[in-house]
Design a protein around this motif. Structure first.
Motif, PDB file in Angstrom:
ATOM      1  N   ASN A  18       0.847  -1.192   0.000  1.00 13.53           N
ATOM      2  CA  ASN A  18       0.000   0.000   0.000  1.00 13.53           C
ATOM      3  C   ASN A  18       0.884   1.244   0.000  1.00 13.53           C
ATOM      4  OD1 ASN A  18      -2.762  -1.303   0.475  1.00 13.53           O
ATOM      5  ND2 ASN A  18      -1.579  -2.106   2.181  1.00 13.53           N
ATOM      6  N   PRO A  19       1.354   1.681  -1.151  1.00 11.40           N
ATOM      7  CA  PRO A  19       2.271   2.831  -1.203  1.00 11.40           C
ATOM      8  C   PRO A  19       1.682   4.098  -0.595  1.00 11.40           C
ATOM      9  CG  PRO A  19       2.239   1.669  -3.300  1.00 11.40           C
ATOM     10  CD  PRO A  19       1.128   1.090  -2.488  1.00 11.40           C
ATOM     11  N   GLU A  20       0.348   4.250  -0.658  1.00 10.68           N
ATOM     12  CA  GLU A  20      -0.260   5.461  -0.110  1.00 10.68           C
ATOM     13  C   GLU A  20      -0.237   5.484   1.414  1.00 10.68           C
ATOM     14  OE1 GLU A  20      -3.410   2.341  -0.484  1.00 10.68           O
ATOM     15  OE2 GLU A  20      -1.772   3.106  -1.725  1.00 10.68           O
ATOM     16  N   ALA A  21       0.038   4.337   2.038  1.00 12.76           N
ATOM     17  CA  ALA A  21       0.060   4.272   3.500  1.00 12.76           C
ATOM     18  C   ALA A  21       1.197   5.097   4.102  1.00 12.76           C
ATOM     19  CB  ALA A  21       0.184   2.811   3.959  1.00 12.76           C
ATOM     20  N   ILE A  22       2.210   5.421   3.309  1.00 13.18           N
ATOM     21  CA  ILE A  22       3.338   6.184   3.832  1.00 13.18           C
ATOM     22  C   ILE A  22       2.918   7.606   4.216  1.00 13.18           C
ATOM     23  CG2 ILE A  22       4.173   7.157   1.641  1.00 13.18           C
ATOM     24  CD1 ILE A  22       7.006   6.484   2.598  1.00 13.18           C
ATOM     25  N   SER A  23       1.804   8.057   3.657  1.00 18.85           N
ATOM     26  CA  SER A  23       1.305   9.400   3.980  1.00 18.85           C
ATOM     27  C   SER A  23       0.299   9.390   5.117  1.00 18.85           C
ATOM     28  CB  SER A  23       0.653  10.024   2.736  1.00 18.85           C
ATOM     29  OG  SER A  23       1.593  10.117   1.685  1.00 18.85           O
ATOM     30  N   HIS A  24       0.110   8.246   5.765  1.00 15.38           N
ATOM     31  CA  HIS A  24      -0.863   8.147   6.851  1.00 15.38           C
ATOM     32  C   HIS A  24      -0.458   9.039   8.021  1.00 15.38           C
ATOM     33  CE1 HIS A  24      -3.629   6.467   9.795  1.00 15.38           C
ATOM     34  NE2 HIS A  24      -2.595   6.261  10.613  1.00 15.38           N
ATOM     35  N   VAL A  25      -1.434   9.691   8.628  1.00 18.05           N
ATOM     36  CA  VAL A  25      -1.211  10.582   9.757  1.00 18.05           C
ATOM     37  C   VAL A  25      -2.019  10.073  10.945  1.00 18.05           C
ATOM     38  CG1 VAL A  25      -1.417  12.947  10.623  1.00 18.05           C
ATOM     39  CG2 VAL A  25      -0.821  12.538   8.241  1.00 18.05           C
ATOM     40  N   ASP A  28      -2.640  12.387  16.450  1.00 13.86           N
ATOM     41  CA  ASP A  28      -1.864  13.565  16.869  1.00 13.86           C
ATOM     42  C   ASP A  28      -1.149  14.237  15.707  1.00 13.86           C
ATOM     43  OD1 ASP A  28      -2.612  13.075  19.503  1.00 13.86           O
ATOM     44  OD2 ASP A  28      -0.902  11.742  19.838  1.00 13.86           O
ATOM     45  N   GLU A  29      -1.490  13.820  14.486  1.00 12.60           N
ATOM     46  CA  GLU A  29      -0.900  14.363  13.256  1.00 12.60           C
ATOM     47  C   GLU A  29       0.588  14.052  13.152  1.00 12.60           C
ATOM     48  OE1 GLU A  29      -2.020  18.319  12.123  1.00 12.60           O
ATOM     49  OE2 GLU A  29      -3.845  18.265  13.335  1.00 12.60           O
ATOM     50  N   HIS A  30       0.964  12.859  13.576  1.00  7.65           N
ATOM     51  CA  HIS A  30       2.323  12.357  13.375  1.00  7.65           C
ATOM     52  C   HIS A  30       2.321  11.444  12.157  1.00  7.65           C
ATOM     53  CE1 HIS A  30       2.520  13.622  17.580  1.00  7.65           C
ATOM     54  NE2 HIS A  30       3.842  13.517  17.531  1.00  7.65           N
ATOM     55  N   ASN A  31       3.270  11.642  11.263  1.00  2.00           N
ATOM     56  CA  ASN A  31       3.411  10.698  10.161  1.00  2.00           C
ATOM     57  C   ASN A  31       4.525   9.709  10.483  1.00  2.00           C
ATOM     58  OD1 ASN A  31       5.846  12.049   9.645  1.00  2.00           O
ATOM     59  ND2 ASN A  31       4.947  13.335   8.047  1.00  2.00           N
ATOM     60  N   ILE A  58       8.377  15.719   5.136  1.00  2.00           N
ATOM     61  CA  ILE A  58       9.202  16.570   6.001  1.00  2.00           C
ATOM     62  C   ILE A  58       8.497  17.872   6.374  1.00  2.00           C
ATOM     63  CG2 ILE A  58      11.339  15.613   5.079  1.00  2.00           C
ATOM     64  CD1 ILE A  58      11.661  18.059   3.361  1.00  2.00           C
ATOM     65  N   HIS A  59       7.417  18.222   5.671  1.00  2.63           N
ATOM     66  CA  HIS A  59       6.729  19.485   5.946  1.00  2.63           C
ATOM     67  C   HIS A  59       5.650  19.344   7.015  1.00  2.63           C
ATOM     68  CE1 HIS A  59       8.561  21.676   2.553  1.00  2.63           C
ATOM     69  NE2 HIS A  59       8.467  20.541   1.892  1.00  2.63           N
TER      70      HIS A  59
END
Length: 296
Positions: A18-25, A28-31, A58-59
């Motif tokens: 699931n490549p899109e899982a890397i953007s999961h937050v 507490d809005e931690h990736n 990183i942003h």
């Protein structure tokens, strides 16, 4: 959980499936990059750094107003590393901070969290106790080692004037012997290396011991001082062995020579074994310097 625990295989499997899982937050809005950084998981950090989504991660700023640099400056999830001293543990923390500082946008350096603190403020506050312990540890270590180095220098300096066999009309009795030449060279090298190590340890004791001095300057001086001290001890034992060979004239048998050299180098072996972790850090330093020279 996998990123915080450092389980590389699970992180790789999730990203592959699931490549899109890397953007999961998280809530507490931690990736995933925040988790890897605050738990000091270098393998996970390098894995994510190779991913195409790295720049977008990183942003991210958490719900508490913390950037990646704030996360690495905090010691909330810090685990003591297997390093030889507090100074090297502090150096490892500063390396993490510098590693993250290079990748974040420059304006994030002045970004304040919900408490009105920049990442540098958090770094100094969180590492204040470690900084004090590192200063005490490196001072005591430098003082002890400088005492040993001065003692070695005194011994080899005296040995240069009390040469084995004595002299006749100002000329050494064993002048021209290869063993005597070997004794002279090892004695001089031991004196030079021990005095050089004293200079390195004194430069540590006279430094201001600021926080960022532990990033490169102080650990590098300590490693170099240890290496010179160990080298001077080895040369001292070699000079001692040459003196025994000249004065006692051991019989040319293997077992007597083996026993003699084992007894002569026993103190050096004990010293090397006790200080082995510090020499492992020296090996890493030499390897990094070699890689940099190779790149140039």
């Amino acid at each position: 959980m996998a990123a915080g625990s450092g389980i590389v295989e699970i992180v790789e499997k999730i990203i592959d499936m699931n490549p899109e899982a890397i953007s999961h937050v998280s809530q507490d809005e931690h990736n995933v990059l925040h988790m890897a950084v605050k738990h000091r998981q270098l393998k996970i950090f390098n894995l994510i750094k190779r991913n195409s989504a790295f720049k977008s991660l990183i942003h991210r700023i958490t719900g508490e107003g913390r950037t990646l640099l704030h996360q690495v400056a905090r010691m909330e999830f810090y685990k003591e590393q297997r390093l030889p001293g507090v100074a090297f543990q502090l150096q490892d923390e500063l390396r993490w901070y510098e590693r993250v500082r290079r990748i974040i946008p420059p304006h994030y350096l002045m970004h304040c969290d919900k408490d009105g603190l920049t990442a540098n403020d958090v770094l100094e506050m969180e590492h204040q106790e470690m900084h004090k312990e590192a200063k005490c540890w490196i001072k005591e270590t430098a003082q002890s080692c400088s005492t040993v180095a001065v003692l070695v220098a005194t011994v080899v300096f005296a040995a240069a004037y009390t040469i084995p066999g004595g002299s006749e009309n100002g000329t050494p009795v064993f002048f021209g012997s290869r063993v005597f030449l070997f004794f002279t060279v090892t004695d001089v090298v031991a004196l030079v290396s021990s005095l050089a190590s004293v200079v390195m340890f004194l430069s540590i004791l006279t430094s201001p011991f600021e926080l960022w001095d532990f990033y490169r300057s102080l650990p590098r001086k300590l490693n170099l001082g240890f290496a010179l001290l160990f080298f001077s001890l080895v040369c001292t034992m070699l000079a001692f062995s040459a003196t025994i060979l000249l004065t006692i004239q051991l019989e040319n048998t293997k077992w007597t020579s083996v026993l003699f050299y084992c007894a002569g180098f026993l103190p050096v072996a004990i010293f090397a074994w006790m200080q082995f972790p510090l020499y492992k850090t020296l090996q890493k330093l030499v390897r990094r310097l070699y890689n940099r020279v190779k790149q140039v």
